[in-house]
Design a protein around this motif. Sequence first.
Motif, PDB file in Angstrom:
ATOM      1  N   ALA A   1       0.835  -1.214   0.000  1.00 20.63           N
ATOM      2  CA  ALA A   1       0.000   0.000   0.000  1.00 20.63           C
ATOM      3  C   ALA A   1       0.862   1.254   0.000  1.00 20.63           C
ATOM      4  CB  ALA A   1      -0.919   0.008   1.212  1.00 20.63           C
ATOM      5  N   ASP A   2       0.333   2.312  -0.609  1.00 22.11           N
ATOM      6  CA  ASP A   2       0.985   3.625  -0.528  1.00 22.11           C
ATOM      7  C   ASP A   2      -0.010   4.707  -0.107  1.00 22.11           C
ATOM      8  OD1 ASP A   2      -0.543   3.980  -2.786  1.00 22.11           O
ATOM      9  OD2 ASP A   2       1.145   4.121  -4.170  1.00 22.11           O
ATOM     10  N   ALA A   3      -1.191   4.263   0.369  1.00 24.05           N
ATOM     11  CA  ALA A   3      -2.217   5.218   0.793  1.00 24.05           C
ATOM     12  C   ALA A   3      -3.137   4.551   1.804  1.00 24.05           C
ATOM     13  CB  ALA A   3      -3.034   5.698  -0.408  1.00 24.05           C
ATOM     14  N   LEU A   4      -3.810   5.377   2.611  1.00 24.03           N
ATOM     15  CA  LEU A   4      -4.869   4.905   3.496  1.00 24.03           C
ATOM     16  C   LEU A   4      -6.194   5.453   2.989  1.00 24.03           C
ATOM     17  CD1 LEU A   4      -3.239   5.555   7.005  1.00 24.03           C
ATOM     18  CD2 LEU A   4      -3.388   3.372   5.766  1.00 24.03           C
ATOM     19  N   ILE A   5      -7.170   4.569   2.813  1.00 24.70           N
ATOM     20  CA  ILE A   5      -8.515   4.971   2.399  1.00 24.70           C
ATOM     21  C   ILE A   5      -9.318   5.282   3.660  1.00 24.70           C
ATOM     22  CG2 ILE A   5     -10.607   4.258   1.167  1.00 24.70           C
ATOM     23  CD1 ILE A   5      -8.811   2.136  -0.263  1.00 24.70           C
ATOM     24  N   VAL A   6      -9.846   6.502   3.742  1.00 29.04           N
ATOM     25  CA  VAL A   6     -10.557   6.937   4.949  1.00 29.04           C
ATOM     26  C   VAL A   6     -12.061   6.783   4.736  1.00 29.04           C
ATOM     27  CG1 VAL A   6     -10.897   8.812   6.590  1.00 29.04           C
ATOM     28  CG2 VAL A   6      -8.726   8.627   5.346  1.00 29.04           C
ATOM     29  N   ILE A   7     -12.693   5.974   5.598  1.00 29.42           N
ATOM     30  CA  ILE A   7     -14.150   5.841   5.563  1.00 29.42           C
ATOM     31  C   ILE A   7     -14.697   6.450   6.852  1.00 29.42           C
ATOM     32  CG2 ILE A   7     -16.093   4.251   5.380  1.00 29.42           C
ATOM     33  CD1 ILE A   7     -14.304   2.325   3.906  1.00 29.42           C
ATOM     34  N   PRO A   8     -15.506   7.509   6.760  1.00 32.73           N
ATOM     35  CA  PRO A   8     -15.936   8.251   7.962  1.00 32.73           C
ATOM     36  C   PRO A   8     -16.759   7.405   8.926  1.00 32.73           C
ATOM     37  CG  PRO A   8     -16.375   9.510   5.948  1.00 32.73           C
ATOM     38  CD  PRO A   8     -16.009   8.124   5.523  1.00 32.73           C
ATOM     39  N   GLU A   9     -16.896   7.926  10.160  1.00 35.78           N
ATOM     40  CA  GLU A   9     -17.588   7.202  11.231  1.00 35.78           C
ATOM     41  C   GLU A   9     -19.030   6.864  10.881  1.00 35.78           C
ATOM     42  OE1 GLU A   9     -14.807  10.168  13.363  1.00 35.78           O
ATOM     43  OE2 GLU A   9     -15.693   9.877  11.406  1.00 35.78           O
ATOM     44  N   ASP A  10     -19.714   7.774  10.172  1.00 33.32           N
ATOM     45  CA  ASP A  10     -21.151   7.580   9.932  1.00 33.32           C
ATOM     46  C   ASP A  10     -21.425   6.828   8.633  1.00 33.32           C
ATOM     47  OD1 ASP A  10     -20.236   9.531   8.287  1.00 33.32           O
ATOM     48  OD2 ASP A  10     -21.706  11.063   8.862  1.00 33.32           O
ATOM     49  N   THR A  11     -20.385   6.335   7.957  1.00 31.24           N
ATOM     50  CA  THR A  11     -20.556   5.608   6.697  1.00 31.24           C
ATOM     51  C   THR A  11     -20.314   4.118   6.936  1.00 31.24           C
ATOM     52  OG1 THR A  11     -19.766   7.525   5.454  1.00 31.24           O
ATOM     53  CG2 THR A  11     -19.754   5.405   4.308  1.00 31.24           C
ATOM     54  N   GLU A  12     -21.314   3.292   6.572  1.00 31.40           N
ATOM     55  CA  GLU A  12     -21.182   1.847   6.797  1.00 31.40           C
ATOM     56  C   GLU A  12     -20.815   1.092   5.523  1.00 31.40           C
ATOM     57  OE1 GLU A  12     -24.012  -0.033   9.620  1.00 31.40           O
ATOM     58  OE2 GLU A  12     -25.002   1.945   9.600  1.00 31.40           O
ATOM     59  N   SER A  13     -20.939   1.742   4.366  1.00 32.05           N
ATOM     60  CA  SER A  13     -20.610   1.068   3.110  1.00 32.05           C
ATOM     61  C   SER A  13     -20.262   2.116   2.062  1.00 32.05           C
ATOM     62  CB  SER A  13     -21.798   0.224   2.638  1.00 32.05           C
ATOM     63  OG  SER A  13     -21.474  -0.440   1.436  1.00 32.05           O
ATOM     64  N   VAL A  14     -19.244   1.793   1.260  1.00 35.57           N
ATOM     65  CA  VAL A  14     -18.849   2.677   0.162  1.00 35.57           C
ATOM     66  C   VAL A  14     -18.859   1.866  -1.129  1.00 35.57           C
ATOM     67  CG1 VAL A  14     -17.053   4.179  -0.768  1.00 35.57           C
ATOM     68  CG2 VAL A  14     -17.391   4.045   1.702  1.00 35.57           C
ATOM     69  N   GLU A  15     -19.566   2.358  -2.145  1.00 35.69           N
ATOM     70  CA  GLU A  15     -19.697   1.639  -3.412  1.00 35.69           C
ATOM     71  C   GLU A  15     -18.516   1.942  -4.343  1.00 35.69           C
ATOM     72  OE1 GLU A  15     -22.076  -0.526  -4.226  1.00 35.69           O
ATOM     73  OE2 GLU A  15     -23.016  -0.252  -2.245  1.00 35.69           O
ATOM     74  N   PRO A  16     -18.166   1.004  -5.222  1.00 34.24           N
ATOM     75  CA  PRO A  16     -17.145   1.288  -6.236  1.00 34.24           C
ATOM     76  C   PRO A  16     -17.539   2.507  -7.071  1.00 34.24           C
ATOM     77  CG  PRO A  16     -17.687  -1.048  -6.216  1.00 34.24           C
ATOM     78  CD  PRO A  16     -18.676  -0.380  -5.306  1.00 34.24           C
ATOM     79  N   GLY A  17     -16.573   3.339  -7.399  1.00 36.53           N
ATOM     80  CA  GLY A  17     -16.845   4.553  -8.159  1.00 36.53           C
ATOM     81  C   GLY A  17     -17.096   5.770  -7.300  1.00 36.53           C
ATOM     82  N   ALA A  18     -17.301   5.544  -5.991  1.00 32.47           N
ATOM     83  CA  ALA A  18     -17.528   6.672  -5.088  1.00 32.47           C
ATOM     84  C   ALA A  18     -16.225   7.428  -4.862  1.00 32.47           C
ATOM     85  CB  ALA A  18     -18.096   6.188  -3.760  1.00 32.47           C
ATOM     86  N   GLU A  19     -16.361   8.701  -4.478  1.00 34.08           N
ATOM     87  CA  GLU A  19     -15.178   9.497  -4.164  1.00 34.08           C
ATOM     88  C   GLU A  19     -14.855   9.343  -2.677  1.00 34.08           C
ATOM     89  OE1 GLU A  19     -13.860  13.747  -5.780  1.00 34.08           O
ATOM     90  OE2 GLU A  19     -15.177  13.945  -4.052  1.00 34.08           O
ATOM     91  N   VAL A  20     -13.602   9.049  -2.388  1.00 30.18           N
ATOM     92  CA  VAL A  20     -13.181   8.860  -0.992  1.00 30.18           C
ATOM     93  C   VAL A  20     -11.957   9.731  -0.720  1.00 30.18           C
ATOM     94  CG1 VAL A  20     -14.067   6.513  -0.755  1.00 30.18           C
ATOM     95  CG2 VAL A  20     -11.771   6.864  -1.688  1.00 30.18           C
ATOM     96  N   GLU A  21     -11.724   9.989   0.555  1.00 36.12           N
ATOM     97  CA  GLU A  21     -10.504  10.685   0.972  1.00 36.12           C
ATOM     98  C   GLU A  21      -9.394   9.661   1.157  1.00 36.12           C
ATOM     99  OE1 GLU A  21      -8.763  13.623   4.496  1.00 36.12           O
ATOM    100  OE2 GLU A  21     -10.654  12.554   4.793  1.00 36.12           O
ATOM    101  N   VAL A  22      -8.188   9.981   0.708  1.00 39.72           N
ATOM    102  CA  VAL A  22      -7.045   9.103   0.916  1.00 39.72           C
ATOM    103  C   VAL A  22      -5.907   9.897   1.555  1.00 39.72           C
ATOM    104  CG1 VAL A  22      -7.587   7.454  -0.913  1.00 39.72           C
ATOM    105  CG2 VAL A  22      -6.195   9.452  -1.442  1.00 39.72           C
ATOM    106  N   VAL A  23      -5.191   9.229   2.445  1.00 41.08           N
ATOM    107  CA  VAL A  23      -3.974   9.780   3.042  1.00 41.08           C
ATOM    108  C   VAL A  23      -2.803   9.179   2.257  1.00 41.08           C
ATOM    109  CG1 VAL A  23      -2.565   9.959   5.123  1.00 41.08           C
ATOM    110  CG2 VAL A  23      -5.073   9.922   5.306  1.00 41.08           C
ATOM    111  N   LEU A  24      -1.977  10.034   1.662  1.00 44.81           N
ATOM    112  CA  LEU A  24      -0.882   9.564   0.801  1.00 44.81           C
ATOM    113  C   LEU A  24       0.348   9.306   1.666  1.00 44.81           C
ATOM    114  CD1 LEU A  24      -1.388  12.105  -2.130  1.00 44.81           C
ATOM    115  CD2 LEU A  24      -2.327   9.786  -1.906  1.00 44.81           C
ATOM    116  N   LEU A  25       0.804   8.051   1.680  1.00 46.01           N
ATOM    117  CA  LEU A  25       1.910   7.670   2.548  1.00 46.01           C
ATOM    118  C   LEU A  25       3.262   7.804   1.878  1.00 46.01           C
ATOM    119  CD1 LEU A  25       0.354   4.423   4.090  1.00 46.01           C
ATOM    120  CD2 LEU A  25       0.344   6.732   5.046  1.00 46.01           C
ATOM    121  N   GLY A  26       3.299   7.827   0.575  1.00 47.33           N
ATOM    122  CA  GLY A  26       4.581   7.817  -0.124  1.00 47.33           C
ATOM    123  C   GLY A  26       5.229   9.182  -0.123  1.00 47.33           C
TER     124      GLY A  26
END
Length: 292
Positions: free
Chosen positions: A267-292
């Motif tokens: 991995a080179d990133a962390l995908i952030v799924i917020p506290e109030d979200t229980e499911s994220v569908e493919p194609g959705a926009e998400v926040e990522v933390v870039l580790l590289g």
Amino acid sequence: GATGQVRVHRPAKARAHVRATGSDVKAGDRALSAGTVLGPPQIALLAAIGRGTVRVRPRPRVVVMSTGSELVQPDEQLSYGQIYDSNSFALTAAARDAGAIAYRVGAVADDADTLRTTIEDQLVRADLMVTTGGVSVGAYDVVKEALSHVGDEDEAGGGVEFRKLAMQPGKPQGFGTVGPDHIPLLALPGNPVSSYVSFELFVRPVIRALMGLDDVRRPTARATLAADGPLGSPKGRRQFLRGRYLDGEVTPVGGAGSHLIAALAQADALIVIPEDTESVEPGAEVEVVLLG
């Protein structure tokens, strides 16, 4: 002495090869701003303007310590019920990557007195201490036991506090100060992925702040989720999944398990799924933390 002739084929222009005073830095100009990291060119500049000394923030000294009687150092023989200690190596490397001078202490057995003594011995070379393991609610959560009584109960405001954070991985965390000089200590969970994610979110910013830097956190980006199916996330907890980021898309690698080091290594990133979200569908926009 020797005699001879010199034939000049072209005229010399006025002031050719003459260095004008102030053409590099003028008196009164700001040569370096506060917060500048001193590398070779910056040190050359300081010397060139006659500054033999300058006030700096030194790189913080970080002591990394893993705990657990089940931990064995790499290259040694594993017995039943033992695992190799990866946390101390990972977090020492992560501390160096953040800019610190890092010292690794091999695994300390699950004994509160031994751990307390080891921590007190290490305080002499620490600006920050990081422990991993022994912070949840099991029978052997020796870090919690040891740090409840370490060093500075006599000093106002000392001690380490343990909490459960609304995140996955990395729910159990401890923070406080130890010793007469109130050295800050962060007690991270023992699962390898939990400890690394916790380091990125909590320890790295501390190291960068101690260095006097403004950009203490990893950069973030918005990315399209490229996954085979929906990603589930526990309600009420912010989840950090491992992923690979490329050209505005992020692809999950491995599962959510806190032991999956092989996936973390991809991995080179962390995908952030917020506290109030229980499911994220493919194609959705998400926040990522870039580790590289």
